[in-house]
Scaffold this motif. Structure first.
Motif, mmCIF file in Angstrom:
data_model
loop_
_atom_site.group_PDB
_atom_site.id
_atom_site.type_symbol
_atom_site.label_atom_id
_atom_site.label_comp_id
_atom_site.label_asym_id
_atom_site.label_seq_id
_atom_site.Cartn_x
_atom_site.Cartn_y
_atom_site.Cartn_z
ATOM 1 N N PRO A 153 0.823 -1.214 0.000
ATOM 2 C CA PRO A 153 0.000 0.000 0.000
ATOM 3 C C PRO A 153 0.856 1.262 0.000
ATOM 4 N N PRO A 154 0.341 2.356 -0.517
ATOM 5 C CA PRO A 154 1.048 3.628 -0.406
ATOM 6 C C PRO A 154 1.184 4.034 1.056
ATOM 7 N N ILE A 155 2.289 4.679 1.391
ATOM 8 C CA ILE A 155 2.528 5.127 2.755
ATOM 9 C C ILE A 155 2.001 6.551 2.886
ATOM 10 N N ASP A 156 0.942 6.695 3.640
ATOM 11 C CA ASP A 156 0.285 7.993 3.730
ATOM 12 C C ASP A 156 -0.634 7.973 4.948
ATOM 13 N N ASP A 157 -0.682 9.079 5.680
ATOM 14 C CA ASP A 157 -1.585 9.159 6.832
ATOM 15 C C ASP A 157 -3.042 9.039 6.417
ATOM 16 N N ASP A 158 -3.315 9.267 5.135
ATOM 17 C CA ASP A 158 -4.682 9.236 4.634
ATOM 18 C C ASP A 158 -5.124 7.826 4.233
ATOM 19 N N VAL A 159 -4.248 6.834 4.442
ATOM 20 C CA VAL A 159 -4.502 5.475 3.951
ATOM 21 C C VAL A 159 -5.036 4.574 5.052
ATOM 22 N N LEU A 160 -6.094 3.848 4.735
ATOM 23 C CA LEU A 160 -6.550 2.720 5.536
ATOM 24 C C LEU A 160 -6.335 1.465 4.705
ATOM 25 N N ALA A 161 -5.659 0.475 5.288
ATOM 26 C CA ALA A 161 -5.327 -0.735 4.528
ATOM 27 C C ALA A 161 -5.629 -1.981 5.346
ATOM 28 N N ALA A 162 -6.120 -2.997 4.672
ATOM 29 C CA ALA A 162 -6.432 -4.276 5.315
ATOM 30 C C ALA A 162 -5.745 -5.389 4.549
ATOM 31 N N PRO A 163 -4.720 -6.044 5.136
ATOM 32 C CA PRO A 163 -4.038 -7.156 4.458
ATOM 33 C C PRO A 163 -4.931 -8.399 4.448
ATOM 34 N N PHE A 164 -5.712 -8.550 3.390
ATOM 35 C CA PHE A 164 -6.797 -9.539 3.422
ATOM 36 C C PHE A 164 -6.430 -10.900 2.834
ATOM 37 N N LEU A 165 -5.349 -10.982 2.027
ATOM 38 C CA LEU A 165 -5.069 -12.251 1.353
ATOM 39 C C LEU A 165 -3.576 -12.404 1.074
ATOM 40 N N SER A 166 -3.041 -13.578 1.370
ATOM 41 C CA SER A 166 -1.629 -13.833 1.114
ATOM 42 C C SER A 166 -1.371 -13.930 -0.390
ATOM 43 N N ASN A 167 -0.175 -13.480 -0.800
ATOM 44 C CA ASN A 167 0.204 -13.458 -2.209
ATOM 45 C C ASN A 167 1.649 -13.946 -2.341
ATOM 46 N N PRO A 168 1.901 -15.242 -2.121
ATOM 47 C CA PRO A 168 3.276 -15.749 -2.170
ATOM 48 C C PRO A 168 3.850 -15.687 -3.579
ATOM 49 N N LEU A 169 5.087 -15.198 -3.685
ATOM 50 C CA LEU A 169 5.782 -15.104 -4.969
ATOM 51 C C LEU A 169 6.732 -16.278 -5.095
ATOM 52 N N VAL A 170 6.648 -16.991 -6.209
ATOM 53 C CA VAL A 170 7.447 -18.204 -6.410
ATOM 54 C C VAL A 170 8.223 -18.111 -7.722
ATOM 55 N N VAL A 171 9.302 -18.885 -7.804
ATOM 56 C CA VAL A 171 10.065 -18.994 -9.052
ATOM 57 C C VAL A 171 9.482 -20.143 -9.862
ATOM 58 N N VAL A 172 9.213 -19.894 -11.134
ATOM 59 C CA VAL A 172 8.616 -20.920 -11.982
ATOM 60 C C VAL A 172 9.498 -21.161 -13.203
ATOM 61 N N GLY A 173 9.416 -22.395 -13.690
ATOM 62 C CA GLY A 173 10.113 -22.781 -14.907
ATOM 63 C C GLY A 173 9.180 -23.570 -15.794
ATOM 64 N N PRO A 174 9.645 -23.971 -16.992
ATOM 65 C CA PRO A 174 8.799 -24.771 -17.893
ATOM 66 C C PRO A 174 8.490 -26.136 -17.285
ATOM 67 N N GLU A 303 -7.086 -14.642 9.112
ATOM 68 C CA GLU A 303 -6.441 -13.369 9.425
ATOM 69 C C GLU A 303 -6.973 -12.260 8.532
ATOM 70 N N GLY A 304 -7.211 -12.597 7.253
ATOM 71 C CA GLY A 304 -7.773 -11.621 6.335
ATOM 72 C C GLY A 304 -9.168 -11.201 6.748
ATOM 73 N N LYS A 305 -9.958 -12.145 7.240
ATOM 74 C CA LYS A 305 -11.299 -11.829 7.706
ATOM 75 C C LYS A 305 -11.247 -10.804 8.835
ATOM 76 N N MET A 306 -10.311 -10.991 9.754
ATOM 77 C CA MET A 306 -10.169 -10.065 10.877
ATOM 78 C C MET A 306 -9.704 -8.690 10.384
ATOM 79 N N ALA A 307 -8.795 -8.677 9.395
ATOM 80 C CA ALA A 307 -8.291 -7.404 8.870
ATOM 81 C C ALA A 307 -9.409 -6.607 8.198
ATOM 82 N N VAL A 308 -10.257 -7.282 7.442
ATOM 83 C CA VAL A 308 -11.365 -6.582 6.778
ATOM 84 C C VAL A 308 -12.368 -6.086 7.815
#
Length: 340
Positions: A153-174, A303-308
């Motif tokens: 999320p952007p860093i700003d006092d005007d921001v409300l953010a809820a980390p609702f879902l994990s987004n794991p980044l993985v290395v992929v090959g053919p 955890e996402g449910k609680m954040a929302v």
């Protein structure tokens, strides 16, 4: 006829007098005094300029002009009732419109929430805008959407953010990549391989670049492709390796596979982001409430449910004008944010 002097209250009283044929009955039904009802009829007579009721067999009945006025009152009052019903449903979030801006990778999971929500709320119109992180930041700065989805999320006092879902980044090959069966696979072993990278404005690219920098690794060969789907297809065609959201791979598994690389997956979460001072349409609040009730079941994300839930509470706090410090509402995972 001084039409502009007509009011809904005058028409409501008159319509009830025509239906009941009695000043007393109308006064009782509308919780008014009989003199008040008489004054209302007198006022209508002055506005219209013609008699509107007459006595007939102990009842008040409309004159010819009065009958036309009665039809007008019925039409306007019924339209007002329709609008009242619409407004009630709108305020509940059952109809209306809101817009949501998504970073590219989120398009692989948000339809799983937007689709069922749309089926349950067919009167709600949702506009979805998709772009890379920089494009969404630009839209955020211009206040173009009601809700945004960012991994950082952007860093700003005007921001409300809820980390609702994990987004794991993985290395992929053919699919038949020679590295798939290597135990203890490290990035040092892969740095001579060609990596297909998102554009610099992408949060996935930024997260991967930051990880490479922290590990002191420099890739020998890279190629930039500004689309997750194009990267997936390129990997499947043996053009190189890539870092993608695990959700992208799960959505389109044919031709690619996740590699068992040490240090991966890189942790990331998608956040719902709204502006503190923006009054969200009731339909947007209804969507967030729907998401809150669906995350644990659809994605196994308690955890996402609680954040929302915290986000919805923060929005209610803002609506009521209660003064809270931004940091005390929902902590923003600032992570790595070169844009601010």
């Amino acid at each position: 006829m001084k039409v502009r002097q007509l009011t809904f209250r005058l028409l409501q009283v008159y319509a009830d007098v025509v239906r009941t044929g009695s000043l007393t009955a109308t006064a009782n039904r509308l919780h008014l005094t009989q003199p008040t009802v008489s004054q209302q009829l007198k006022r209508l007579r002055e506005i219209v300029g013609e008699p509107i009721v007459r006595h007939e067999e102990g009842r008040l009945v409309p004159t010819e002009v009065g009958q036309a006025l009665y039809q007008l009152s019925q039409d306007l009052l019924s339209r007002a009732d329709v609008f009242s019903q619409y407004l009630e449903e709108y305020n509940r979030g059952g109809r209306g419109h809101f817009s949501i801006g998504l970073v590219n990778t989120a398009q692989y999971v948000l339809p799983r929430l937007l689709g069922p929500f749309g089926q349950a709320n067919p009167q709600v119109d949702v506009t979805v805008e998709i772009g890379n992180r920089q494009q969404m930041l630009n839209r955020f700065e211009r206040h173009e959407d009601d809700i945004y989805v960012f991994s950082h999320p952007p860093i700003d006092d005007d921001v409300l953010a809820a980390p609702f879902l994990s987004n794991p980044l993985v290395v992929v090959g053919p699919q038949h990549c020679r590295w798939a069966s290597v135990e203890g696979l490290s990035m040092d072993a892969l740095k001579e391989e060609r990596f297909l990278l998102r554009e610099p404005g992408s949060a996935t690219r930024h997260t991967f670049d930051a990880w490479l920098y922290s590990a002191g690794i420099e890739l020998r060969s890279t190629q930039q492709i500004a689309s997750n789907e194009a990267i997936r297809l390129a990997v499947a065609s043996n053009m190189g390796l890539a870092v993608l959201s695990r959700h992208v791979v799960a959505d389109s598994p044919n031709g690619v596979q996740e590699l068992p690389l040490q240090g991966f997956p890189l942790k990331s979460r998608w956040h719902f982001v709204v502006r503190r001072q923006r009054r969200l349409p009731p339909a947007a609040i209804r969507f967030l409430s729907y998401v809150q009730g669906s995350l644990a079941q659809a994605f196994d994300e308690p955890e996402g449910k609680m954040a929302v839930a915290e986000l919805l509470q923060a929005l209610e706090t803002e609506r009521l004008g209660i003064d809270l410090k931004p940091a005390s509402i929902i902590p923003v995972e600032s992570g790595l944010d070169p844009m601010r």
